[in-house]
Scaffold this active site. Structure first.
Site, PDB file in Angstrom:
ATOM      1  N   ARG A 106       3.317 -12.248  -0.446  1.00  0.00           N
ATOM      2  CA  ARG A 106       3.757 -13.496   0.165  1.00  0.00           C
ATOM      3  C   ARG A 106       2.611 -14.501   0.180  1.00  0.00           C
ATOM      4  O   ARG A 106       2.723 -15.562   0.790  1.00  0.00           O
ATOM      5  CB  ARG A 106       4.246 -13.274   1.608  1.00  0.00           C
ATOM      6  CG  ARG A 106       5.416 -12.326   1.743  1.00  0.00           C
ATOM      7  CD  ARG A 106       6.685 -12.840   1.069  1.00  0.00           C
ATOM      8  NE  ARG A 106       7.792 -11.933   1.304  1.00  0.00           N
ATOM      9  CZ  ARG A 106       8.062 -10.872   0.557  1.00  0.00           C
ATOM     10  NH1 ARG A 106       7.279 -10.587  -0.489  1.00  0.00           N
ATOM     11  NH2 ARG A 106       9.091 -10.101   0.814  1.00  0.00           N
TER      12      ARG A 106
ATOM     13  N   GLU B  13      11.651  -3.165  -8.519  1.00  0.00           N
ATOM     14  CA  GLU B  13      11.722  -2.242  -7.386  1.00  0.00           C
ATOM     15  C   GLU B  13      12.189  -0.880  -7.884  1.00  0.00           C
ATOM     16  O   GLU B  13      13.306  -0.720  -8.372  1.00  0.00           O
ATOM     17  CB  GLU B  13      12.694  -2.774  -6.324  1.00  0.00           C
ATOM     18  CG  GLU B  13      12.289  -4.107  -5.707  1.00  0.00           C
ATOM     19  CD  GLU B  13      11.213  -3.964  -4.638  1.00  0.00           C
ATOM     20  OE1 GLU B  13      10.802  -2.815  -4.362  1.00  0.00           O
ATOM     21  OE2 GLU B  13      10.805  -4.999  -4.084  1.00  0.00           O
TER      22      GLU B  13
ATOM     23  N   TYR C 220      11.138   0.027  -2.650  1.00  0.00           N
ATOM     24  CA  TYR C 220      12.153   0.793  -3.341  1.00  0.00           C
ATOM     25  C   TYR C 220      13.458   0.012  -3.317  1.00  0.00           C
ATOM     26  O   TYR C 220      13.552  -1.014  -2.652  1.00  0.00           O
ATOM     27  CB  TYR C 220      12.356   2.162  -2.668  1.00  0.00           C
ATOM     28  CG  TYR C 220      12.819   2.084  -1.221  1.00  0.00           C
ATOM     29  CD1 TYR C 220      14.173   2.187  -0.894  1.00  0.00           C
ATOM     30  CD2 TYR C 220      11.915   1.888  -0.193  1.00  0.00           C
ATOM     31  CE1 TYR C 220      14.604   2.128   0.413  1.00  0.00           C
ATOM     32  CE2 TYR C 220      12.331   1.826   1.128  1.00  0.00           C
ATOM     33  CZ  TYR C 220      13.674   1.934   1.431  1.00  0.00           C
ATOM     34  OH  TYR C 220      14.113   1.857   2.735  1.00  0.00           O
TER      35      TYR C 220
ATOM     36  N   ALA D 177       0.799  -1.224   0.000  1.00  0.00           N
ATOM     37  CA  ALA D 177       0.000   0.000   0.000  1.00  0.00           C
ATOM     38  C   ALA D 177       0.832   1.275   0.000  1.00  0.00           C
ATOM     39  O   ALA D 177       0.454   2.275  -0.605  1.00  0.00           O
ATOM     40  CB  ALA D 177      -0.927  -0.019   1.212  1.00  0.00           C
TER      41      ALA D 177
END
Length: 445
Positions: free
Chosen positions: A269, A406, A330, A191
């Protein structure tokens, strides 16, 4: 970073010194005032193992060879007393978050129906309701070639929308219109990773705009591929980051157990493939309060059921899924399968690495910020992760190329999950350059 160097689940010897002040089931707004953010470099595999376990319920994030962690102000002294090799990156996380808060500039009433929205959209971040309107405006600007449809509901009953983007079906020279190679993009899985939302919106904008302008590359891509886009994998969590907790990660599904009332599952996951694999350092956690909680059973979240249903249908189409990308932030990494294990690795890994390397170079070549992207199997260059989307789409749905991408920044010093709005433009432009290269390179795969 190979996780043989950085293990993750054992009790910290001094764990009793302090306990987390945040309950992940807390409903009140969390402002993070006075929180100290540290970048921790473990001195050994055992210490790394202990640290990650100790702070599993905190806002933590492994970044290459370090672990970031946000410490409440009343626990800073106890944290420092642990004697860890920790660098203070931010002395007041709440103040930093407020400093990046810039009012949305999107004025829908000035938008002319049938035209693309103004590019000023990418000057700021936006409320969830505005994102929904923005996607409707994209559809209105390209109504014959961009179709919106529901794939299911989130736990809090928000509709999860997907979009089918394509070119001129008459220019497809395959066996039939359903035989086109598929490009599948997901965003906003975790989120707090707002930049992923902006990237998928910019890529979609550029594809539509290029086709309307008769750009040769874009026209060829849309006529050849079928694009399927899911901008909000986790609409509940995203909405929660805008009202209660800017750093919320999981979905909002309650997970009551005999000793816990914590909320949320890590949607990356919870995929079925190798959901409960047991790599040396653990790739997820069965603890409902943990940031990487995998759920009670493989694929048991409503969000993943919805997305997996779409992927299953797409995988059965003639040419299948040519490229799947799950956009995250990130650390500037292109992660290929596998995350759950390095033994074995995919047979097609050399080709995946070839494409990933070319894409990384294209991103770097377009960058005005000297951006660099590492690429390779997730188990080697980041950490072990079980039940993740890239392993699942490669192992179950047969995607030729399956990535977790990422995005920026590389580290906490660049803002971490709270990337300043002035960095939206550099990031989205770099990613467009990367996808232009990729879409051309995987043409014949």
């Amino acid at each position: 970073m190979k996780l043989t160097k950085l293990a993750f689940f054992a009790p910290l010897a001094v764990a009793s010194l302090f306990q987390p002040s945040i309950s992940v089931s807390r409903a009140a707004e969390i402002n993070y005032d006075g929180y100290h953010v540290y970048s921790v470099t473990p001195s050994s595999a055992q210490e790394a193992h202990d640290i990650a376990k100790r702070f599993s319920a905190y806002n933590t994030h492994p970044v290459r060879d370090t672990l970031s962690v946000a410490i409440p102000p009343h626990e800073v002294e106890s944290f420092v007393a642990l004697g860890l090799k920790a660098r203070l990156v931010n002395a007041d996380l709440g103040r930093y978050i407020r400093s990046t808060d810039k009012s949305s500039l999107y004025k829908r009433e000035l938008h002319k129906r049938g035209e693309l929205p103004e590019l000023s959209w990418f000057d700021t971040y936006h409320p969830y309701a505005d994102h929904l309107q923005y996607w409707d405006d994209l559809v209105h600007a390209f109504p014959r070639n961009l179709k919106k449809f529901s794939i299911g509901k989130s736990y809090e009953n928000r509709t999860i929308y997907a979009f089918h983007l394509h070119g001129d079906e008459k220019k497809w020279h395959g066996k039939g219109k359903d035989d086109k190679p598929i490009i599948l993009w997901h965003a906003t899985v975790h989120a707090r990773e707002w930049i992923s939302t902006m990237v998928i919106e910019y890529l979609t904008y550029q594809l539509i705009d290029g086709y309307k302008r008769d750009d040769a590359n874009v026209t060829a891509f849309l006529d050849y591929y079928d694009f399927y886009l899911v901008p909000f994998h986790n609409p509940d969590g995203f909405s929660y980051t805008q009202t209660n907790d800017r750093l919320w990660r999981k979905n909002r599904q309650p997970r009551p157990t005999s000793n816990s009332t914590c909320i949320g599952t890590d949607l990356n996951r919870n995929w079925k493939f190798e959901w409960d694999a047991e790599p040396p350092s653990g790739g997820s956690t069965p603890d409902p309060c943990g940031q990487t909680y995998r759920g009670l059973a493989p694929g048991d979240t409503p969000e993943n059921k919805a997305l997996d249903g779409l992927s299953a249908k797409l995988s059965k189409k003639g040419a299948g899924i040519r490229s799947f990308i799950d956009f995250h932030s990130y650390s500037q990494l292109i992660l290929t399968p596998y995350g759950y294990s390095c033994d074995p690795l995919p047979e097609s890994l050399p080709r995946m690495l070839e494409v990933a390397g070319g894409t990384a170079r294209a991103i770097e070549g377009a960058s005005t910020r000297n951006s660099t992207y590492k690429f390779g199997p997730g188990c080697q260059i980041l950490y072990f992760s079980t039940g993740n989307s890239r392993d699942h789409h490669y192992g179950v749905h047969g995607a030729n190329h399956s990535w977790t991408l990422e995005l920026s920044p590389t580290d906490l010093a660049g803002g971490g999950f709270v990337l300043p709005p002035e960095q939206i433009w550099p990031v989205v432009k770099e990613q467009w350059a990367g996808q232009l290269w990729l879409l051309n390179d995987v043409w014949e795969d």
